[in-house]
Design an enzyme around this catalytic site. Structure first.
Site, PDB file in Angstrom:
ATOM      1  N   ASP A 188      59.296 -43.583  18.095  1.00 28.19           N
ATOM      2  CA  ASP A 188      60.616 -44.005  18.555  1.00 28.19           C
ATOM      3  C   ASP A 188      61.507 -42.771  18.530  1.00 28.19           C
ATOM      4  O   ASP A 188      61.874 -42.276  17.471  1.00 28.19           O
ATOM      5  CB  ASP A 188      61.160 -45.091  17.618  1.00 28.19           C
ATOM      6  CG  ASP A 188      62.506 -45.634  18.082  1.00 28.19           C
ATOM      7  OD1 ASP A 188      63.015 -46.560  17.416  1.00 28.19           O
ATOM      8  OD2 ASP A 188      63.048 -45.120  19.084  1.00 28.19           O
ATOM      9  N   GLU A 212      63.905 -54.159  20.435  1.00 23.54           N
ATOM     10  CA  GLU A 212      64.005 -53.404  19.171  1.00 23.54           C
ATOM     11  C   GLU A 212      65.463 -53.149  18.849  1.00 23.54           C
ATOM     12  O   GLU A 212      65.887 -53.194  17.711  1.00 23.54           O
ATOM     13  CB  GLU A 212      63.264 -52.066  19.307  1.00 23.54           C
ATOM     14  CG  GLU A 212      63.197 -51.253  18.011  1.00 23.54           C
ATOM     15  CD  GLU A 212      64.383 -50.308  17.802  1.00 23.54           C
ATOM     16  OE1 GLU A 212      65.199 -50.149  18.740  1.00 23.54           O
ATOM     17  OE2 GLU A 212      64.519 -49.760  16.707  1.00 23.54           O
ATOM     18  N   ASP A 218      65.549 -42.611  23.899  1.00 26.62           N
ATOM     19  CA  ASP A 218      65.458 -43.802  23.047  1.00 26.62           C
ATOM     20  C   ASP A 218      65.271 -45.055  23.880  1.00 26.62           C
ATOM     21  O   ASP A 218      66.255 -45.699  24.284  1.00 26.62           O
ATOM     22  CB  ASP A 218      66.718 -43.923  22.181  1.00 26.62           C
ATOM     23  CG  ASP A 218      66.670 -45.132  21.263  1.00 26.62           C
ATOM     24  OD1 ASP A 218      67.741 -45.588  20.826  1.00 26.62           O
ATOM     25  OD2 ASP A 218      65.546 -45.635  21.020  1.00 26.62           O
ATOM     26  N   HIS A 278      72.138 -43.714  22.133  1.00 24.65           N
ATOM     27  CA  HIS A 278      72.777 -44.996  22.479  1.00 24.65           C
ATOM     28  C   HIS A 278      73.951 -44.821  23.429  1.00 24.65           C
ATOM     29  O   HIS A 278      74.888 -45.630  23.432  1.00 24.65           O
ATOM     30  CB  HIS A 278      73.203 -45.760  21.216  1.00 24.65           C
ATOM     31  CG  HIS A 278      72.053 -46.376  20.501  1.00 24.65           C
ATOM     32  ND1 HIS A 278      72.173 -47.176  19.387  1.00 24.65           N
ATOM     33  CD2 HIS A 278      70.728 -46.301  20.738  1.00 24.65           C
ATOM     34  CE1 HIS A 278      70.987 -47.576  18.973  1.00 24.65           C
ATOM     35  NE2 HIS A 278      70.074 -47.045  19.782  1.00 24.65           N
TER      36      HIS A 278
HETATM   37  N1  DTR Z   1      66.497 -47.240  15.225  1.00 22.92           N
HETATM   38  C1  DTR Z   1      66.101 -46.378  16.313  1.00 22.92           C
HETATM   39  C2  DTR Z   1      66.565 -44.963  16.142  1.00 22.92           C
HETATM   40  C3  DTR Z   1      66.264 -44.388  14.829  1.00 22.92           C
HETATM   41  C4  DTR Z   1      67.200 -44.021  13.925  1.00 22.92           C
HETATM   42  N2  DTR Z   1      66.563 -43.490  12.817  1.00 22.92           N
HETATM   43  C5  DTR Z   1      65.224 -43.534  13.028  1.00 22.92           C
HETATM   44  C6  DTR Z   1      64.150 -43.122  12.230  1.00 22.92           C
HETATM   45  C7  DTR Z   1      62.853 -43.326  12.684  1.00 22.92           C
HETATM   46  C8  DTR Z   1      62.642 -43.931  13.929  1.00 22.92           C
HETATM   47  C9  DTR Z   1      63.722 -44.344  14.750  1.00 22.92           C
HETATM   48  C10 DTR Z   1      64.994 -44.128  14.275  1.00 22.92           C
HETATM   49  C11 DTR Z   1      66.669 -46.886  17.601  1.00 22.92           C
HETATM   50  O1  DTR Z   1      67.886 -46.846  17.760  1.00 22.92           O
HETATM   51  O2  DTR Z   1      65.892 -47.315  18.450  1.00 22.92           O
HETATM   52 ZN    ZN Z   2      68.063 -47.133  19.803  1.00 24.28          ZN
HETATM   53 ZN    ZN Z   3      64.596 -46.392  19.449  1.00 29.50          ZN
END
Ligand code: DTR
Ligand code: ZN
Ligand code: ZN
Ligand code: CA
Length: 438
Positions: A200, A171, A137, A287
Site C-alpha cells: 500500500d 480500504e 495510493d 489523499h
Molecule cells: N492507510 C493507508 C496509508 C498508510 C499510512 N500509513 C501506512 C503504513 C503502511 C501502509 C499504508 C499506510 C491508506 O491511506 O491507504
Molecule cells: Zn489512502
Molecule cells: Zn492506501
C-alpha cells in the site's frame, strides 16, 4: 566431574596444549560467510507497471476523477485488473460486500497449482479516495501486484506453495474489503495461508524504504532483497493497523510488506541515506487530487515491484529463505576451571542495517570434558546479556549447538561477545569457534 583421574589428566593435558597454541594466535575475526543464493526471480518491467497506472489514470478521468468505493471508477478498475488476470490463466473470483450503502468488490486471483494447504497471498487495495485518481495510493501497490501475478503466468511458475493475489475494495473507508474477506474465510482456509504480503503506497515521490516488522521470515526476505541492492531499509512504524495486512494479522496469519511513505516528513538522516528532500512529506499528495501519474518515483516503484517478485518467488518456493549475513570467530579461547573468571570471544559486526532480528542465530562450538559445568551468554554490543545455556548435571562432553535469540531490540552493528564461565570444579575446555547470523 565424574571422570577418572587418569582420563581427566589426559584430557586436561590435551586441552592445555590446544589452549596454549590458541593463546598465541590473535582473535581471528573471520569475514562474514557468504549465504546461499536465493532463486532468481524475474525483473518486473517498470514500463508494464506504469502502463497499469496509466490505465487507472484514464479510468479515473473517465469516471468523475476518482476510483473510490461505490463509484463507477472503482468497478472499472476491478474490471481492468480482472480482465488481465483472466487472460493470463488465473482463476478469478469477485467477492461483493456492502459498505456505506454501496456495493464493494474484492478481486481474488488464484494461480492454479501448488500445495493447496500452503497458500502464499499478496495483496493491495485498489480503491482511491474520492479526492483523486489515487495513483500512488494505491494504484502503485495494485499495479505492482498485478504485474507480479502476470510475471508468474509468463514464467509458467510452478511454486511449491499455492499463490493467491487479492485486490481489496473500500480500504479507505476502514479496511472494509480486506476485513470482509478475512472474516468470511472459514477457519480451515485461514489456517492454510502461510503468509500475507501487503503493498500500500510503494511509489511515493519522496520515497523511503520501509519494511513491515511483523513476521520475521517475511521481514528478512525483504531485507535480504534490499541488502542485495545495498539500500538501507527502516522498520515501517507509521502504519501498524493502517492497511489491509491488519485483518490478516488479527487472524494470526503471518504478514509483511513494503511501504514508501505517506504524510509523515522525511528527516535529514533519511534524506542522507535515501536521497530526496528532507523536511518534506514522503507523499505530499497523499489523499489529494494531485495523486496522479506525476506523483510517482519511478526508482522506488521499480525496486519495490522487483521486491514483490523476489518475495513471491522465494517465499513461494521450496527452498528456505536464505539467512541474513553471518560473522564467525574461530580463535580458540581457553576456559579456566572453576572458580576462574568468565572468558569472552568477540566478533565485530559491521555493514548490517538496522537491528538484529528476532531470530538471531548463535552457533557455538566448545570443547569441554563436562559441559554441565558451563554457563554460556551472548553479550550484545550494549552489554545486554542473553543466556544461551545454564549449568547442569549434564556430564557429556562438548557444546556444539545452535541457539536462537530474540535480539530485535539490539542494533546489529558493534562488538558481540560469547561469554563462557566454568562453574564446576575439575574438567576444563576451550571455545573452539562461534558464529552469529542475522
Ligand atoms: N492507510 C493507508 C496509508 C498508510 C499510512 N500509513 C501506512 C503504513 C503502511 C501502509 C499504508 C499506510 C491508506 O491511506 O491507504
Ligand atoms: Zn489512502
Ligand atoms: Zn492506501
Ligand atoms: Ca570444571
Amino acid at each position: 566431574m565424574s571422570l577418572s583421574v587418569s582420563r581427566r589428566l589426559a584430557a586436561a593435558t590435551a586441552l592445555a596444549v590446544a589452549g596454549l597454541l590458541a593463546a598465541t594466535s590473535p582473535a581471528a575475526l573471520a569475514a562474514p560467510t557468504a549465504v546461499a543464493a536465493a532463486p532468481t526471480p524475474p525483473d518486473i518491467p517498470l514500463a508494464n507497471v506504469k502502463a497499469h497506472l496509466a490505465q487507472f489514470s484514464s479510468i479515473a478521468a473517465a469516471n468523475g476523477g476518482n476510483r473510490a468505493h461505490g463509484r463507477s471508477g472503482y468497478k472499472a478498475s476491478i474490471d481492468y485488473v480482472k480482465g488481465k488476470l483472466d487472460a493470463a490463466g488465473f482463476t478469478t473470483t469477485l467477492q461483493t460486500f456492502t459498505s456505506s450503502g454501496a456495493t464493494g468488490y474484492n478481486l481474488i486471483a488464484d494461480w492454479p497449482g501448488g500445495d493447496p494447504n500452503s497458500v502464499l497471498m499478496s495483496g493491495s487495495h485498489l480503491d482511491s479516495v474520492t479526492a483523486g485518481a489515487g495513483i500512488n495510493d494505491n494504484g502503485s501497490g495494485s499495479a505492482a501486484v498485478l504485474e507480479t501475478a502476470l510475471a508468474v503466468s509468463r514464467a509458467g511458475l510452478q511454486p511449491t506453495k499455492h499463490l493467491r493475489f487479492g485486490w481489496w475494495g473500500a480500504e479507505e473507508l476502514g479496511l472494509v474489503g480486506s476485513k470482509y474477506y478475512v472474516n468470511n474465510l472459514p477457519a480451515a482456509e485461514k489456517a492454510k495461508i502461510s503468509g500475507y504480503l501487503n503493498f500500500d503506497m510503494i511509489g511515493s515521490p519522496n520515497p523511503g524504504y520501509f519494511v513491515y516488522d511483523d513476521d520475521p521470515t517475511i521481514e528478512q526476505t525483504f531485507k535480504n532483497y534490499y541488502a542485495g541492492l545495498g539500500i538501507p531499509t527502516e522498520i515501517e512504524t507509521e502504519g501498524d493497523g493502517r492497511s489491509d495486512h491488519a485483518p490478516f494479522k488479527s487472524a494470526g496469519i503471518p504478514v509483511g510488506g513494503l511501504f514508501s511513505g505517506a504524510d509523515y516528513t522525511k528527516t535529514a538522516a533519511q534524506a542522507q541515506k535515501w536521497g530526496g528532500t528532507s523536511g518534506r512529506a514522503f507523499d505530499a499528495c497523499y489523499h489529494s487530487s494531485c495523486d496522479t501519474t506525476a506523483n510517482i518515483n519511478d526508482t522506488a516503484l521499480d525496486r519495490n515491484a522487483d521486491a514483490i517478485a523476489y518475495a513471491v518467488w522465494n517465499l513461494g518456493a521450496a527452498t528456505p529463505v536464505p539467512p541474513g549475513p553471518s560473522f564467525e570467530n574461530t580463535a580458540d579461547v581457553n576456559i579456566p576451571d572453576s572458580p576462574g573468571a568468565a572468558v569472552t570471544s568477540p566478533i565485530n559486526v559491521s555493514g548490517v542495517t538496522g537491528n538484529a532480528p528476532a531470530t538471531t542465530k548463535v552457533d557455538v562450538n566448545i570443547v569441554h570434558t563436562y559441559r554441565g559445568d558451563l554457563v554460556i551468554n551472548l553479550i550484545a554490543p550494549d552489554g545486554t546479556a542473553y543466556l544461551l545455556k545454564n549449568s547442569s548435571s549434564d556430564s557429556a562432553a562438548n557444546v556444539i549447538a545452535t541457539y536462537t535469540v530474540n535480539a530485535s531490540s539490539e542494533v546489529a552493528n558493534g562488538v558481540w561477545k560469547l561469554q563462557v564461565k566454568d562453574v564446576g570444579a575439575q574438567d576444563v575446555g576451550y571455545i573452539n569457534s562461534w558464529k552469529i547470523t542475522f
